[in-house]
Enzyme design. Sequence first.
Site, PDB file in Angstrom:
ATOM      1  N   LYS A 219      26.912 -48.502  13.916  1.00 52.66           N
ATOM      2  CA  LYS A 219      25.871 -49.103  14.768  1.00 52.66           C
ATOM      3  C   LYS A 219      24.807 -48.084  15.170  1.00 52.66           C
ATOM      4  CE  LYS A 219      28.414 -53.120  16.198  1.00 52.66           C
ATOM      5  NZ  LYS A 219      29.173 -53.858  17.199  1.00 52.66           N
ATOM      6  N   ARG A 254      37.325 -52.026  14.755  1.00 51.39           N
ATOM      7  CA  ARG A 254      36.681 -52.859  13.732  1.00 51.39           C
ATOM      8  C   ARG A 254      35.746 -51.955  12.937  1.00 51.39           C
ATOM      9  NH1 ARG A 254      32.099 -55.785  13.032  1.00 51.39           N
ATOM     10  NH2 ARG A 254      32.314 -57.761  11.911  1.00 51.39           N
TER      11      ARG A 254
HETATM   12  N1  HH2 Z   1      30.066 -56.346  15.658  1.00 48.07           N
HETATM   13  C1  HH2 Z   1      29.479 -57.056  14.666  1.00 48.07           C
HETATM   14  C2  HH2 Z   1      29.993 -58.307  14.279  1.00 48.07           C
HETATM   15  N2  HH2 Z   1      31.093 -58.801  14.867  1.00 48.07           N
HETATM   16  N3  HH2 Z   1      32.864 -58.596  16.430  1.00 48.07           N
HETATM   17  C3  HH2 Z   1      33.475 -57.912  17.408  1.00 48.07           C
HETATM   18  N4  HH2 Z   1      34.576 -58.385  17.995  1.00 48.07           N
HETATM   19  N5  HH2 Z   1      32.996 -56.690  17.834  1.00 48.07           N
HETATM   20  C4  HH2 Z   1      31.875 -56.131  17.305  1.00 48.07           C
HETATM   21  O1  HH2 Z   1      31.480 -55.036  17.747  1.00 48.07           O
HETATM   22  C5  HH2 Z   1      31.197 -56.846  16.259  1.00 48.07           C
HETATM   23  C6  HH2 Z   1      31.726 -58.104  15.845  1.00 48.07           C
HETATM   24  C7  HH2 Z   1      28.272 -56.508  13.984  1.00 48.07           C
HETATM   25  O2  HH2 Z   1      28.636 -55.725  12.877  1.00 48.07           O
HETATM   26  P1  HH2 Z   1      28.668 -56.207  11.340  1.00 48.07           P
HETATM   27  O3  HH2 Z   1      29.639 -57.318  11.137  1.00 48.07           O
HETATM   28  O4  HH2 Z   1      28.885 -55.016  10.498  1.00 48.07           O
HETATM   29  O5  HH2 Z   1      27.205 -56.685  11.038  1.00 48.07           O
HETATM   30  P2  HH2 Z   1      26.516 -58.104  10.919  1.00 48.07           P
HETATM   31  O6  HH2 Z   1      26.716 -58.827  12.215  1.00 48.07           O
HETATM   32  O7  HH2 Z   1      25.076 -57.774  10.648  1.00 48.07           O
HETATM   33  O8  HH2 Z   1      27.167 -58.852   9.794  1.00 48.07           O
END
Ligand code: HH2
Length: 278
Positions: A219, A254
């Site tokens: 992030k 995660r």
């Molecule tokens: N961060 C993202 C998505 N889902 N769920 C939880 N519980 N905690 C988090 O910090 C979290 C999450 C964002 O990251 P990512 O899935 O890599 O990206 P994107 O939302 O662009 O698919």
Amino acid sequence: MAASDLRGWVRARPRVLGILNVTPDSFSDGGRFFARDAALAQAEAMIADGVDMIDLGAESTRPGAAQVSAAEELDRLGPVLERLRHSSVPLSVDTSKPEVMREAIRLGVSMINDVRALRLPGALAVAANSGVSVCLMHMHGEPADMQGAPHYDDVVAEVTAFLLDRARACTDLGMPASSIAIDPGFGFGKTFLHNRMLLQALPQLARHGFPVLAGMSRKRMIGELTAAPSPRDRDAGSLAAHVMALDRGARMLRVHAVKPAVDAVNVWTGLFEGEMDT
Ligand code: HH2
């Protein structure tokens, strides 16, 4: 893992959730695993690297991301879930939509990971009647506008109160407390300072007995500290932050890069054996 006993699952040791974004536009890996075969290959690689759970998402929640319909989310997720449902690791689905939750539960997921903490109409009821676990995350605003100028009087108190309130909404509908994880939602409507305060205050959040999930992988807060504009160059920095989170009571990480996180959890667990308090 028993689908409804997250607390017991993390008591043995902290757990690593591998991120599998079946999306064209996720902030760090958008498009890479959008094709079904690429997603399945990535899942196999994560399993080989020792992942404890695979978190499948089909809608990006990055700041400004376009929303997708439930039908589109299901089109993206369904074939991958069908193929992975009999794999050796439990699956979770990263969604806020009750229709998607219902179908993912039918296809065997063990956990619903909701960045909106089951606030969309119908989501709480689907989760409560399903027997699966949930991860409730705090988000200030919506992805379209959340990074505008987020303001809190007391970020730690407000995030904690919100998460405990959502956990109570779940237990009021009969969900076992042991099936609920909470997550402060790093980067979701938070400035760098908010994220820092939440990380430092994780012990206060962990004190309430719900397993705490930390999601800082790649992030912007990591990019700001390591001068790494590209999310793909942020894995080492992410790992450092995640180890700090473990020290402060997080029990689920995660992550995008599974192997280093599994190694870190093994080292951390081996060195702290007998001292874990969860
Ligand atoms: N961060 C993202 C998505 N889902 N769920 C939880 N519980 N905690 C988090 O910090 C979290 C999450 C964002 O990251 P990512 O899935 O890599 O990206 P994107 O939302 O662009 O698919």
